[in-house]
Design a protein around this motif. Structure first.
Motif, short mmCIF file in Angstrom:
data_model
loop_
_atom_site.label_atom_id
_atom_site.label_comp_id
_atom_site.label_asym_id
_atom_site.label_seq_id
_atom_site.Cartn_x
_atom_site.Cartn_y
_atom_site.Cartn_z
N VAL A 166 0.84 -1.20 0.00
CA VAL A 166 0.00 0.00 0.00
C VAL A 166 0.87 1.25 0.00
O VAL A 166 0.59 2.23 -0.71
N GLU A 169 2.25 1.80 -3.44
CA GLU A 169 1.21 2.27 -4.35
C GLU A 169 0.94 3.76 -4.16
O GLU A 169 0.63 4.48 -5.12
N GLY A 170 1.09 4.24 -2.91
CA GLY A 170 0.87 5.65 -2.63
C GLY A 170 2.11 6.50 -2.72
O GLY A 170 2.07 7.69 -2.40
N GLY A 189 -2.71 -2.79 6.52
CA GLY A 189 -2.78 -2.60 5.07
C GLY A 189 -4.18 -2.24 4.62
O GLY A 189 -4.39 -1.27 3.87
N ASP A 190 -5.18 -3.01 5.08
CA ASP A 190 -6.57 -2.72 4.72
C ASP A 190 -7.00 -1.37 5.29
O ASP A 190 -7.70 -0.60 4.61
N ARG A 193 -5.47 1.49 3.27
CA ARG A 193 -6.07 1.64 1.95
C ARG A 193 -7.44 2.32 2.06
O ARG A 193 -7.82 3.14 1.22
N ALA A 194 -8.19 1.96 3.11
CA ALA A 194 -9.51 2.56 3.29
C ALA A 194 -9.42 4.01 3.77
O ALA A 194 -10.28 4.83 3.45
N PRO A 196 -6.27 6.59 3.92
CA PRO A 196 -4.84 6.90 3.79
C PRO A 196 -4.32 7.88 4.83
O PRO A 196 -3.13 7.89 5.13
N LEU A 217 -3.28 7.49 -3.74
CA LEU A 217 -4.12 6.30 -3.61
C LEU A 217 -5.53 6.53 -4.13
O LEU A 217 -6.11 5.65 -4.77
N LEU A 218 -6.10 7.69 -3.83
CA LEU A 218 -7.52 7.92 -4.09
C LEU A 218 -7.80 8.73 -5.34
O LEU A 218 -8.93 8.74 -5.83
#
Length: 732
Positions: A166, A169-170, A189-190, A193-194, A196, A217-218
């Motif tokens: 994560v 990715e960000g 991690g979850d 992601r939900a 940031p 991320l978003l």
């Protein structure tokens, strides 16, 4: 009131946190990822003013394992859970809002809507004051704190890997994954992601960096008004305030800070943060507001509206916002102190008082005989009075314990004394009884101004019913490095006897420091060179003269060896901060290659095992287990992975680090750029660290006298005083 600046001024408590190195590295690592590392906030690099130096740290350094301080906090979570359960059991229905006004009334209205099943947002309101102390048979005993672990708790490799994915990715460094996992848990991690912006809960990460991570991320799915962002910002603001000693902040201050961070609807953001449980809201003392209103309305409407409005506009209690950890700590501390006051049995110790070595000691013995909680104030010489109290109590067949803030302070008290940390961990002192309470009848805590609210709570919760507590210290010194101002709040509440020592500190040093305490910087006669002023013109000269004093002048003229002379300066960073001074002092006093992670045998060091607690010592050796230190005669092994974050060279310290300790000689360094970090408590603390001699390397001109006369202690927003006043009647 304004929100404290995210960057701590030189000499502030935040500078002395043991997490400073890790936070600096994390801040720089994230900054490198989002290209915004030089923003206005500056993170903890701004606190030190030395971001360039610490920016060279690698991302791997940022992922250093949790410190012993964090492990110690984790070990106390069971106690916190018990406290929370006890508070929940005691809470009754939320009181009517007739006595609240403005934002407090709006927030309470939202609570009522929630309770009645309506659709309004549910911002839970914390109790306005702590309830009365729990009866002895209903009060859960504090468990014995576990010894602090050397490293971080184990985390599953797959959890760290998920967080790393994560982060990558960000656009954030994957080396932060272990630290993020340690803070957010196995499902980090979850969670990340939900939301940031949870990255803000990692020490050292700044809002603009979390914003960049969230955008990556978003994409278009985030903006400045995102509720997740506002909730994280509220928590971040309160955590930053805690670094400056606050346990809460005023509602308008937090609202203004959110507006400065481009939150479009600060009021709505705060309502959401309260509803989500990210923050608690208080209006302690609100029951005393508007008692003359006749119609029961919150805003003074009705027949007597004008009079009621006038009452509401009087000394209205401020609406405060705070984190639950500090709210629970202050309320539980107030409850615990009230319990000691109410469960102590009055005794007659007149004979012991008559045999006391001084009138002040006799007065203290009489006060403790009749009360469960007593405050004792005085300087270094006055410490003999609580010691005399303990000896008298021991002669009566009771079990006294005398505890100091530091090993240095414990050593000055002689055999039998303990440190607060050692007492709580079980490494020192009498141990605990079958109920988990400390096995003692009287606890005397010296250097009490250094107690932060969480440590004080753990200490008081560990005392059995009927035990007596004496908190002693000098009210003029700097407050604790951690959040709260326990000693000052207790003095201000005046809910227990306060014994002011009449024993002055002797000699020219005592005269000088006593004058500073009342705002006067006096010239004193020093025939034995007890006080020496060394003027300097620039930072280079300040460093040169400091090294000369420690290595040559003080040993030759005063007879105090270099190893017994402590240098004190305003901050860690800058041309004359602790870092620069320690480099110069090491080069002169103990040159070497630094083969043990930058340290050599006989290097003087400052070891910070927990926030606000500094141990001074010397390097002995190093091996596979870690760096071996001798801290005032106590052998310490610091694991290799923690050395960089909790050990620094210690020839030079800040005044916050030196508080509660004394040395035969002290050299206080005041370069020209130190003026903004000076205050009366800072000067009082620094100048009072020398027992026989004080040298002042003086480059601030009139700023020193101005600080002593005009700059008091920086205010801290806390709730303890109001809570105590709601639980206990004023002492007679």
């Amino acid at each position: 009131m304004t929100v404290p600046s995210p960057g701590a001024p030189p000499g502030s408590p935040a500078e002395d946190r043991d997490t400073a190195v890790v936070e600096e590295a994390a801040s720089e690592a994230v900054a490198d990822a989002d290209g915004d590392g030089d923003g206005a906030e500056g993170g903890d690099g701004a606190e030190d003013g030395d971001g360039a130096e610490d920016g060279t740290k690698s991302a791997e350094d940022a992922a250093a394992q949790l410190s012993e301080a964090e492990a110690e906090i984790a070990a106390q979570r069971e106690l916190r859970a018990r406290i929370a359960q006890r508070k929940a059991e005691k809470e009754g229905p939320i009181p009517a809002g007739a006595k609240l006004g403005g934002h407090a009334a709006d927030l309470l209205a939202a609570v009522r809507a929630m309770e009645s099943g309506q659709a309004a947002p549910p911002p839970p309101v914390a109790p306005t004051a702590a309830a009365a102390a729990v009866r002895a048979q209903d009060r859960p005993r504090a468990p014995e704190p576990a010894r602090a672990a050397s490293g971080s708790p184990a985390t599953a490799p797959e959890a760290v890997a998920a967080v790393g994915a994560v982060l990558a990715e960000g656009g954030a460094p994957t080396a932060l994954a272990p630290q993020v996992t340690a803070v957010l848990g196995e499902r980090a991690g979850d969670a990340l992601r939900a939301d940031p912006w949870l990255l803000l809960s990692v020490p050292g990460v700044r809002p603009e960096q979390a914003d960049g991570f969230a955008r990556a991320l978003l994409g278009d799915g985030c903006g400045p008004g995102d509720e997740r962002r506002s909730a994280a910002l509220v928590g971040w603001l309160l955590e930053r305030a805690a670094l400056q000693g606050h346990t809460a902040l005023a509602f308008p201050a937090v609202r203004a800070a959110l507006a400065e961070r481009s939150v479009p609807d600060p009021d709505g953001a705060l309502r959401h943060a309260i509803a989500e449980g990210a923050v608690l809201v208080f209006q302690d003392g609100a029951e005393d507001i508007g008692e003359d209103t006749q119609d029961g309305t919150a805003d003074g409407e009705g027949a007597d509206g004008e009079a009621a409005e006038g009452a509401a506009e009087g000394p209205a209690a401020p609406v405060l916002l705070g984190l639950d950890r500090y709210a629970l700590a202050e309320e539980s501390l107030a409850d615990g102190l009230a319990r000691l006051v109410k469960t102590a049995q009055e005794a007659s110790w007149d004979e012991a008082a008559a045999q006391a070595p001084s009138p002040s000691a006799g007065e203290l013995i009489r006060a403790v005989a009749g009360h469960g909680l007593v405050v004792h104030t005085g300087g270094e010489a006055a410490r003999a009075e609580p010691v005399a109290l303990a000896e008298a109590v021991r002669a009566l067949g009771l079990r006294p314990v005398v505890a100091a803030h530091s090993e240095n302070g414990r050593r000055r008290l002689g055999d039998g004394a303990v440190t607060v940390a050692g007492l709580l961990s079980g490494a020192e002192g009498p141990g605990r009884d079958a109920d988990g309470a400390l096995a003692l009848d009287l606890l005397v805590v010296l250097d009490a101004p250094q107690l932060d609210v969480e440590t004080a709570t753990t200490l008081v919760e560990s005392l059995p019913d009927g035990a007596r507590l004496v908190l002693g210290g000098d009210p003029g010194v700097l407050w604790s490095a951690g959040a709260g101002r326990v000693f000052a709040d207790l003095l201000a509440a005046r809910v227990c006897p306060q014994i002011a020592s009449r024993t002055p500190d002797p000699g020219p040093l005592g005269e000088l420091v006593s004058g500073i305490g009342i705002g006067e910087l006096n010239q004193v006669e020093a025939p034995g060179k007890e006080v020496v002023i060394v003027p300097v013109r620039d930072p280079g000269e300040a460093v040169h003269r400091t090294v000369q004093l420690v290595a040559d002048s003080v040993p030759r003229a005063i007879g105090v060896p270099s190893g017994q002379t402590q240098v004190i300066t305003v901050g860690h960073a800058g041309a004359v901060g602790t870092r620069a001074l320690n480099v110069a002092l090491k080069e002169r006093l103990n040159p070497g290659p630094g083969r043990f992670g930058g340290f050599d045998p006989d290097d003087r060091v400052a070891y910070v095992p927990a926030p606000g607690r500094t141990l001074t010592g010397a390097v002995v050796s190093a091996d596979a287990q870690g760096l071996r230190l001798d801290c005032d005669g106590v052998p310490v092994v610091v694991p290799r992975e923690l050395v960089e974050s909790v050990v620094r060279h210690g020839w030079a310290l800040t005044a916050h680090q030196a508080a509660g300790m004394r040395w035969p000689a002290a050299v206080v360094v005041l370069p020209g750029d130190a003026a903004q970090g000076l205050s009366r408590p800072w000067v009082y603390t620094a100048f009072g660290r020398g027992e026989r001699h004080l040298s002042v390397v003086h480059g601030v001109d009139q700023a020193l006298a101005h600080a002593v006369a005009q700059v008091p202690a920086a205010e801290r927003t806390t709730r303890l005083r109001t809570l105590l006043e709601g639980l206990l009647a004023p002492a007679v």
